[in-house]
Design a protein around this motif. Sequence first.
Motif, short mmCIF file in Angstrom:
data_model
loop_
_atom_site.label_atom_id
_atom_site.label_comp_id
_atom_site.label_asym_id
_atom_site.label_seq_id
_atom_site.Cartn_x
_atom_site.Cartn_y
_atom_site.Cartn_z
N MET A 1 4.24 22.28 18.55
CA MET A 1 3.73 21.49 17.45
C MET A 1 3.31 20.13 18.00
SD MET A 1 5.69 20.17 14.01
CE MET A 1 5.68 21.77 13.28
N PRO A 2 2.03 19.79 17.90
CA PRO A 2 1.56 18.49 18.38
C PRO A 2 2.21 17.34 17.61
CG PRO A 2 -0.29 19.96 17.99
CD PRO A 2 0.92 20.61 17.42
N ALA A 3 2.56 16.30 18.34
CA ALA A 3 3.15 15.11 17.74
C ALA A 3 2.68 13.89 18.52
CB ALA A 3 4.67 15.20 17.74
N ALA A 4 2.70 12.74 17.86
CA ALA A 4 2.25 11.51 18.52
C ALA A 4 2.83 10.29 17.81
CB ALA A 4 0.73 11.43 18.51
N TYR A 5 2.85 9.20 18.55
CA TYR A 5 3.14 7.89 17.97
C TYR A 5 1.81 7.17 17.86
CZ TYR A 5 8.05 8.75 18.88
OH TYR A 5 9.31 9.28 18.88
N VAL A 6 1.56 6.58 16.71
CA VAL A 6 0.33 5.81 16.51
C VAL A 6 0.73 4.34 16.36
CG1 VAL A 6 -1.74 5.51 15.12
CG2 VAL A 6 -0.73 7.79 15.35
N LEU A 7 0.31 3.53 17.33
CA LEU A 7 0.56 2.09 17.30
C LEU A 7 -0.56 1.46 16.49
CD1 LEU A 7 1.20 1.90 21.12
CD2 LEU A 7 2.94 2.07 19.34
N ILE A 8 -0.21 0.65 15.51
CA ILE A 8 -1.19 0.17 14.54
C ILE A 8 -1.17 -1.36 14.45
CG2 ILE A 8 -1.92 0.27 12.12
CD1 ILE A 8 -0.24 2.95 12.01
N GLN A 9 -2.33 -1.96 14.52
CA GLN A 9 -2.47 -3.39 14.25
C GLN A 9 -3.03 -3.54 12.84
OE1 GLN A 9 -4.75 -5.18 17.41
NE2 GLN A 9 -3.17 -4.75 18.92
N LEU A 10 -2.37 -4.37 12.04
CA LEU A 10 -2.76 -4.56 10.65
C LEU A 10 -3.50 -5.87 10.45
CD1 LEU A 10 0.57 -3.36 8.98
CD2 LEU A 10 -1.57 -2.07 9.17
N ASN A 11 -4.31 -5.92 9.42
CA ASN A 11 -5.07 -7.11 9.06
C ASN A 11 -4.11 -8.13 8.45
OD1 ASN A 11 -6.64 -9.05 7.77
ND2 ASN A 11 -8.25 -7.60 7.25
N MET A 12 -4.00 -9.29 9.06
CA MET A 12 -3.05 -10.32 8.62
C MET A 12 -3.37 -10.84 7.22
SD MET A 12 -0.89 -10.75 11.14
CE MET A 12 -0.21 -12.38 11.06
N ALA A 13 -4.62 -10.69 6.77
CA ALA A 13 -5.02 -11.22 5.46
C ALA A 13 -4.55 -10.35 4.30
CB ALA A 13 -6.54 -11.38 5.41
N LEU A 14 -4.11 -9.14 4.60
CA LEU A 14 -3.67 -8.22 3.54
C LEU A 14 -2.16 -8.06 3.57
CD1 LEU A 14 -6.43 -5.50 3.88
CD2 LEU A 14 -6.33 -7.37 2.26
N ASP A 15 -1.62 -7.55 2.49
CA ASP A 15 -0.18 -7.35 2.36
C ASP A 15 0.26 -6.16 3.21
OD1 ASP A 15 2.46 -7.06 1.61
OD2 ASP A 15 2.04 -6.91 -0.53
N PHE A 16 1.11 -6.42 4.20
CA PHE A 16 1.58 -5.35 5.09
C PHE A 16 2.30 -4.26 4.31
CE2 PHE A 16 2.02 -7.55 9.52
CZ PHE A 16 0.67 -7.85 9.50
N ALA A 17 3.04 -4.63 3.27
CA ALA A 17 3.79 -3.63 2.49
C ALA A 17 2.86 -2.61 1.85
CB ALA A 17 4.65 -4.32 1.44
N ASP A 18 1.71 -3.07 1.34
CA ASP A 18 0.74 -2.15 0.73
C ASP A 18 0.19 -1.19 1.78
OD1 ASP A 18 1.09 -3.30 -1.77
OD2 ASP A 18 -0.65 -4.61 -1.57
N SER A 19 -0.18 -1.73 2.94
CA SER A 19 -0.72 -0.89 4.01
C SER A 19 0.33 0.11 4.47
CB SER A 19 -1.17 -1.75 5.19
OG SER A 19 -2.23 -2.60 4.82
N LEU A 20 1.58 -0.32 4.62
CA LEU A 20 2.65 0.56 5.06
C LEU A 20 2.86 1.70 4.07
CD1 LEU A 20 4.89 1.20 7.11
CD2 LEU A 20 6.37 -0.33 5.80
N ARG A 21 2.84 1.38 2.79
CA ARG A 21 3.01 2.40 1.75
C ARG A 21 1.90 3.45 1.85
NH1 ARG A 21 5.08 -0.93 -1.42
NH2 ARG A 21 3.17 -1.99 -2.03
N GLU A 22 0.66 3.00 2.07
CA GLU A 22 -0.48 3.93 2.19
C GLU A 22 -0.37 4.78 3.45
OE1 GLU A 22 -4.52 2.64 1.36
OE2 GLU A 22 -3.69 0.82 0.44
#
Length: 77
Positions: A1-22
């Motif tokens: 089963m393929p698996a991976a870690y995705v390292l993500i940079q988020l836009n500082m102007a937006l709410d991190f909590a909203d992006s994390l939920r999505e």
Amino acid sequence: MPAAYVLIQLNMALDFADSLREIRAVEGVRRADLVVGPDDCIAYVESDDITQMMNTIRAIRRVSGVGKTDTRSIAEM
């Protein structure tokens, strides 16, 4: 089963909590957490095949607030 870690940079102007939920709602994402360091979030994804894995990564990239991603596939031994 393929698996991976995705390292993500988020836009500082937006709410991190909203992006994390999505990100957590994306099919194939098994876990996603905010982290401290050069990346803002790390998601662990699993799929049945590589095509599904790519679809999951594309869906993460479409989430509002996601900037750059860096995927690290897990090597099975």
